[in-house]
Enzyme design. Structure first.
Site, PDB file in Angstrom:
ATOM      1  N   SER A  82       0.845  -1.194   0.000  1.00 25.55           N
ATOM      2  CA  SER A  82       0.000   0.000   0.000  1.00 25.55           C
ATOM      3  C   SER A  82       0.885   1.251   0.000  1.00 25.55           C
ATOM      4  O   SER A  82       1.686   1.434  -0.906  1.00 25.55           O
ATOM      5  CB  SER A  82      -0.947  -0.026   1.205  1.00 25.55           C
ATOM      6  OG  SER A  82      -1.954   0.944   1.070  1.00 25.55           O
TER       7      SER A  82
ATOM      8  N   HIS B  18      -7.284  -5.631  -1.016  1.00 32.23           N
ATOM      9  CA  HIS B  18      -6.068  -4.855  -0.740  1.00 32.23           C
ATOM     10  C   HIS B  18      -5.137  -5.535   0.257  1.00 32.23           C
ATOM     11  O   HIS B  18      -3.913  -5.408   0.160  1.00 32.23           O
ATOM     12  CB  HIS B  18      -6.468  -3.466  -0.226  1.00 32.23           C
ATOM     13  CG  HIS B  18      -5.354  -2.488  -0.166  1.00 32.23           C
ATOM     14  ND1 HIS B  18      -4.612  -2.126  -1.272  1.00 32.23           N
ATOM     15  CD2 HIS B  18      -4.833  -1.771   0.871  1.00 32.23           C
ATOM     16  CE1 HIS B  18      -3.695  -1.242  -0.926  1.00 32.23           C
ATOM     17  NE2 HIS B  18      -3.799  -1.012   0.367  1.00 32.23           N
TER      18      HIS B  18
ATOM     19  N   ASP C 232      -8.995  -5.482  -5.458  1.00 29.57           N
ATOM     20  CA  ASP C 232      -8.559  -4.382  -4.606  1.00 29.57           C
ATOM     21  C   ASP C 232      -9.307  -3.110  -5.014  1.00 29.57           C
ATOM     22  O   ASP C 232      -9.191  -2.651  -6.151  1.00 29.57           O
ATOM     23  CB  ASP C 232      -7.047  -4.195  -4.767  1.00 29.57           C
ATOM     24  CG  ASP C 232      -6.460  -3.152  -3.834  1.00 29.57           C
ATOM     25  OD1 ASP C 232      -7.226  -2.439  -3.155  1.00 29.57           O
ATOM     26  OD2 ASP C 232      -5.225  -3.053  -3.781  1.00 29.57           O
TER      27      ASP C 232
END
Length: 837
Positions: free
Chosen positions: A691, A812, A780
């Site tokens: 991320s 995600h 995601d």
């Protein structure tokens, strides 16, 4: 469609077929789906597929692509595994599997019984073959020698074996401990099941059809399941039934009752689109409030709550003198757009109250819903004090007011009517009585309380004297704190001299049951008792509990025994005068290494580990995945750069508007600091992040192209300009780019897009030469897969060494068991390849 995977990039148009030519060494592979862990897929028509495995037969040496005319148009490429790589996968996978099999402690309860306190510990364990987590319950009788203050007299007498809770989604004991609610959520259109268990048997079972409500929310955020005081009803949050959709048949629109042909074919139309709460909430649109009678099974949908409010975290008010009870809950506004909520504490929310209907009430007249926290932009996690005089709640007002997706929290209270008479006049004025217990800390002094970072409380977090027990981040550790509601004194319950992370699991009267771990030690259950020193000053005495919970394999135990860790303080480089005082102070990095003597004085290869957010934190606790990397020979440098939780609000707010520069420089400073201390071999440094940690990873290999020999990025933010229009958190793009939330719009300007590109890793892609592994999830919603693919294709265009793994059913977090396993197996093999381990 079956797939085969090669180690080299290969592109083809849709009209190309593939001819497998025979050779002297013909390879027949039978690959289980969980082992499809290699990059760049080629469509293979006519391959036989099964639900659990895929069979292939091809030439080991070459695959030849031919165009539609039959001309040989592709060069010879290697397909499949060479023997050395195959051997490494086999070697590494066994140890990783042993680490992955270590269970996780999810929750715990302490219940009273005739023979003493009873502990119930809910645990889970990865089931790789089923690609799910196996849930089970372990119980223990707690015996204490009350004649002595010696904490070693506390014993947990565990049952011989755990009990697997097959299909169970949640367990919620009643306040007395005499009833247990088990909820089984459907995976399809089947009913939700509620089971009421007594100590010896199943007493009741209720099936709640879809027309009443959908699945119960058990996400840890909207989740709220609460027994009332007399244990006759349970309040909870579930998906509101979907509005009816139009039906069509061969005559067009089908209006109910207009056709006598019962066998006529028909289908449901799509109906109106409804917004969802983003990442991890796919299919979840409208959480609503329900109450079930545990005797009759009758379910009541609490009316009066506007659809613009998504409810969660419901609790019952105290039952004073038999007066009517209220349901108190948190509510989030989603009238304009439901921006992503998971890990996003900057969404405005409030504490609401509504009277729970009684049988005598008019069912057609809903009670009014009252906002109790009008004076504050954020209120969640409501809890009533032990004596029922106060309603406490957490607030992320610093996040809501600034725009940071997570920030330093505060704790507040509201006076609650002692007689239970909740008059409308009092309701309308109650928000004026809101006061603070714990305020936001901007710049903590060294060693002092850095602010509150809780995000949740136990369902019953009180000692007998009304003291509140909670867990919070304290710099790079998680600690247990106590708050005396009378004096306002805040103190540390977990040991002051411990660099381990501690979390409260449950309370046993005035004693605390906690879990403690470190990067090199698996979680242990600890039992804490308050004792008084000769001067009468209270302190906490902790002891370890006999632990049948974690029986690691010899390889895991041996690997962990050779590891050590310490927390490094990293000075801020290039301190600017415009920084706040708290942003000038050192940040931290957790260093994990082997205690074994290094050969030739050469250090272990180093993995720089970067958390996401940027406003989260990597705590000094056990991670199975990182412990595995440590056990195979890597040192770790886990960097909590400025912007992380746990260091005060000044440091946290210093990075918005400077992402891609300040956070990148912090990581480079931490790496240089470790090298200067002789803790890392500068020729063998890798980097790993997901991320925003992936954002930093891809920035680092562009801004410092000679620093890292290999990299791995998990669902990374690579280009904010292409992300802003498709992510569930477009406001994040604006806030982190500009440093405030005034610029946010659903229609970015060319100037916005230019800035987004400038601060993104893709702006440095021309300099990248580090071999990089990408791990991407197809579903995601936070950083959609196209963001990673754009960066990957740009790298391939310039001839960089790239490997890509795509997980078709992962969002995600990439945390499904098989995905987690395959990801870190490939990360280890990828790093080994370039570190010459």
């Amino acid at each position: 469609m079956a797939r085969i995977y090669t180690h080299s990039a290969l592109t083809c148009s849709t009209n190309l077929g593939f001819l497998f030519r025979s050779s002297s060494s013909h390879l027949h592979l039978h690959l289980h789906l969980r082992r499809l862990i290699f990059p760049t897929s080629l469509a293979l028509p006519h391959a036989k597929t099964q639900s659990s495995s895929v069979c292939f037969s091809w030439s080991r040496r070459r695959v030849v692509a031919m165009d539609s005319s039959g001309t040989d148009s592709a060069k010879e490429v290697h397909v499949g595994l060479d023997s050395a790589t195959e051997e490494e996968y086999a070697t590494q996978s066994k140890l990783l599997q042993e680490f992955m099999s270590i269970p996780t402690i999810d929750k715990a309860w302490i219940l009273s019984s005739v023979s003493g306190s009873q502990a119930m510990v809910a645990m889970s364990q990865a089931n790789l073959l089923a690609n799910k987590r196996r849930k089970f319950m372990l119980s223990a009788l707690i015996s204490k020698d009350e004649t002595t203050s010696n904490q070693s007299s506390v014993n947990f007498h565990w049952t011989p074996f755990p009990v697997e809770m097959t299909g169970a989604s949640a367990f919620v004991p009643s306040p007395s401990g005499l009833k247990l609610l088990v909820i089984r959520n459907p995976e399809n259109e089947s009913p939700t099941k509620f089971e009421i268990w007594s100590p010896s048997q199943l007493d009741k079972e209720f099936h709640i059809p879809q027309k009443v409500h959908g699945s119960v929310y058990l996400d840890g955020w909207f989740e709220g399941i609460s027994w009332n005081s007399d244990e006759t009803r349970v309040a909870y949050v579930a998906e509101e039934p979907s509005p009816p959709k139009p039906t069509f048949d061969h005559l067009g629109y089908y209006k109910k009752g207009t056709s006598s042909d019962k066998d006529i074919g028909s289908w449901k139309g799509q109906g109106d689109w409804e917004d969802e709460w983003g990442e991890a909430y796919a299919g979840k649109k409208q959480p609503a409030l329900f109450v079930i009678d545990v005797d009759s099974g009758e379910v009541e949908h609490i009316k009066g709550v506007p659809r613009s409010i998504s409810v969660g975290q419901v609790v019952w008010s105290p039952n004073s003198k038999g007066s009517a009870q209220y349901l108190v809950f948190a509510g989030w506004l989603g009238d304009k757009r439901k921006l992503g909520l998971k890990h996003c504490y900057n969404r405005p929310c409030a504490i609401y109250a509504v009277r729970c209907p009684e049988p005598k009430d008019d069912a057609n007249e809903p009670f009014p819903v009252h906002n109790l926290t009008k004076s504050i932009s954020s209120g969640f996690c409501p809890r009533f004090s032990k004596d029922g005089k106060f309603l406490l709640f957490l607030s992320a007002k610093a996040a809501v007011d600034s725009g940071a997706h997570c920030s330093t929290e505060s704790l507040h209270k509201i006076s609650w009517p002692s007689d239970g008479n909740f008059l409308n006049q009092l309701i309308s004025l109650m928000w004026l009585q809101t006061s603070s217990y714990i305020e936001v800390v901007n710049c903590p002094d060294d060693g002092c309380f850095p602010g509150l970072y809780v995000t949740g409380l136990l369902s019953d977090p009180w000692l007998s004297d009304g003291t509140l027990i909670l867990s919070s981040y304290w710099r790079s550790c998680r600690v247990i704190l106590s708050l005396n509601l009378i004096s306002g004194e805040l103190s540390r319950v977990s040991p002051n001299d411990s660099d381990f992370s501690w979390s409260v699991l449950a309370l046993d009267g005035d004693n605390v049951v906690a879990v403690s771990s470190s990067p090199v030690s698996v979680p242990e259950i600890k039992y804490g008792k308050k004792v008084l020193d000769p001067s009468g000053k209270p302190s906490w005495h902790w002891s370890s509990i006999q632990k049948p919970i974690f029986k690691c394999s010899e390889k895991v135990t041996s690997g962990l025994s050779s590891l050590q860790f310490k927390i490094l303080k990293v000075p801020v480089s290039n301190v600017s005068e415009c920084l706040t005082e708290g942003a000038k102070r050192p940040f931290e990095a957790i260093y994990v290494s082997s205690s074994k003597t290094k050969e030739n004085g050469k250090g272990d290869p180093l993995v720089v580990v970067l958390h996401g957010g940027p406003h989260t934190v990597a705590p000094c606790s056990f991670s199975k995945q990182l412990a595995y990397l440590s056990s195979i020979g890597y040192s770790l440098l886990i960097v909590n750069y400025r912007g992380s939780l746990g260091f005060g609000e000044d440091a946290l707010q210093s990075v918005p508007g400077k992402i891609g520069s300040q956070d990148v420089n912090d990581v480079l400073s931490a790496v240089d600091h470790a090298v200067e201390m002789g803790l890392a071999d500068p020729s063998r440094i890798t980097v790993l992040g997901g991320s925003h940690g992936g954002f930093l990873t891809t920035h680092l290999i562009g801004q410092a192209p000679d620093k890292f020999v290999a990299a791995a990025a998990r669902n990374p933010v690579c280009n904010i300009a292409s992300m802003v229009g498709i992510t569930d958190i477009p406001d994040w793009c604006f806030f982190e780019a500009y440093g405030d939330q005034t610029h946010y719009t659903e229609a970015p300007s060319p100037e916005d897009m230019s800035l987004f590109h400038q601060i993104s890793p893709i702006s440095h892609i021309s300099k990248v030469k580090t071999p990089t592994l990408f791990l991407l999830g197809t579903v995601d919603l936070r950083v959609p897969i196209s963001n990673g693919f754009q960066y990957v294709r740009a790298l391939k265009e310039k001839g960089a060494d790239v490997k890509v793994l795509v997980f078709p059913n992962d969002n995600h977090s990439l945390d499904r068991p098989q995905t987690d396993y395959e990801s870190f197996l490939n990360i280890a093999v990828w790093f080994n390849k370039y570190c010459k381990l």
